[in-house]
Design an enzyme around this catalytic site. Structure first.
Site, PDB file in Angstrom:
ATOM      1  N   GLN A  96       5.357   0.873   2.283  1.00 46.79           N
ATOM      2  CA  GLN A  96       5.298   2.013   3.211  1.00 46.79           C
ATOM      3  C   GLN A  96       6.224   1.828   4.409  1.00 46.79           C
ATOM      4  OE1 GLN A  96       0.759   2.098   3.233  1.00 46.79           O
ATOM      5  NE2 GLN A  96       1.292   4.239   3.548  1.00 46.79           N
ATOM      6  N   HIS A 143      -6.685   1.409  -2.698  1.00 41.66           N
ATOM      7  CA  HIS A 143      -5.591   2.287  -2.277  1.00 41.66           C
ATOM      8  C   HIS A 143      -4.341   1.474  -1.931  1.00 41.66           C
ATOM      9  CE1 HIS A 143      -4.027   5.847   0.171  1.00 41.66           C
ATOM     10  NE2 HIS A 143      -3.277   4.857   0.587  1.00 41.66           N
ATOM     11  N   GLU A 144      -4.514   0.423  -1.140  1.00 41.45           N
ATOM     12  CA  GLU A 144      -3.357  -0.366  -0.696  1.00 41.45           C
ATOM     13  C   GLU A 144      -2.752  -1.161  -1.859  1.00 41.45           C
ATOM     14  OE1 GLU A 144      -2.173   0.507   2.016  1.00 41.45           O
ATOM     15  OE2 GLU A 144      -3.940   1.485   2.821  1.00 41.45           O
ATOM     16  N   CYS A 160      -3.587   8.879   3.605  1.00 43.99           N
ATOM     17  CA  CYS A 160      -2.557   7.844   3.545  1.00 43.99           C
ATOM     18  C   CYS A 160      -1.557   8.108   4.657  1.00 43.99           C
ATOM     19  CB  CYS A 160      -1.873   7.922   2.182  1.00 43.99           C
ATOM     20  SG  CYS A 160      -0.537   6.737   1.976  1.00 43.99           S
ATOM     21  N   LEU A 161      -1.124   7.052   5.335  1.00 41.88           N
ATOM     22  CA  LEU A 161      -0.150   7.223   6.417  1.00 41.88           C
ATOM     23  C   LEU A 161       1.179   7.777   5.906  1.00 41.88           C
ATOM     24  CD1 LEU A 161      -0.825   4.021   8.557  1.00 41.88           C
ATOM     25  CD2 LEU A 161      -1.539   6.373   9.043  1.00 41.88           C
ATOM     26  N   HIS A 212      -0.399   0.894  -3.873  1.00 41.83           N
ATOM     27  CA  HIS A 212       0.944   1.055  -3.290  1.00 41.83           C
ATOM     28  C   HIS A 212       1.920   0.004  -3.812  1.00 41.83           C
ATOM     29  CE1 HIS A 212       0.779   4.280  -0.344  1.00 41.83           C
ATOM     30  NE2 HIS A 212      -0.309   3.796   0.229  1.00 41.83           N
ATOM     31  N   GLY A 238      -5.216   1.098   6.724  1.00 41.91           N
ATOM     32  CA  GLY A 238      -4.497   0.191   5.836  1.00 41.91           C
ATOM     33  C   GLY A 238      -3.036   0.568   5.755  1.00 41.91           C
TER      34      GLY A 238
HETATM   35 NI    NI Z   1      -1.520   4.784   1.538  1.00 43.62          NI
END
Ligand code: NI
Length: 157
Positions: free
Chosen positions: A51, A130-131, A88-89, A134, A46
């Site tokens: 991000q 999670h997304e 998380c990226l 953000h 995701g």
């Molecule tokens: Ni993330």
């Protein structure tokens, strides 16, 4: 199509609240394509627009069932509980235990601004939560139980 630079923890943009998408422009369509390309290249499940430095309420997810684009997502129902490792990226090479709902229903618009609802369980439910976090400047480190841990090298993508 282009690969965008993924912002990492400590970058202010990750802590800001994103703005709703009012209309779908070519620019925003390109952003969505770039987000998908960037997520796949990075090996994530995701990615949220902040991000890549864009404060718009857009997330992309693919837990292995194909790409899902959520524009202006709103979680309207949650049920159950799951505890597990989450990454998380924006925090490469790290993960931690986070408890999330096991089932969520999210209402969103697609890339044509058509409204739809989507149900997610297990990993999909976790990814949606999670997304969507953000978009409100929330990171999983705010919700983790215990310490941030290093992902073992052989598991890293
Ligand atoms: Ni993330």
């Amino acid at each position: 199509m282009a690969i965008r630079n993924i912002r990492t923890l400590g970058d202010d943009v990750l802590r800001k609240t994103s703005k709703p998408v009012k209309e779908m422009t070519e620019r925003t369509k390109n952003l969505i394509e770039d987000m998908l390309d960037t997520m796949y290249l990075a090996g994530g499940v995701g990615l949220a627009a902040p991000q890549v430095g864009v404060l718009k309420r857009i997330v992309v997810i693919d837990v292995g069932d194909g790409p899902v684009v959520l524009v202006n997502p709103q979680i309207i129902e949650t049920d159950g509980e799951q505890s597990g490792l989450e990454g998380c990226l924006s925090l490469p090479g790290k993960h931690a235990i986070v408890t999330r709902p096991n089932h969520v229903i999210v209402k969103a618009q697609d890339k044509n601004m058509e409204e739809f609802t989507l149900e997610g369980e297990e990993l999909m439910a976790r990814a949606i939560c999670h997304e969507c976090d953000h978009l409100d400047g929330i990171m999983y480190v705010d919700k983790m139980e215990g310490e941030l841990m290093d992902v073992p090298a052989e598991d890293e993508e």
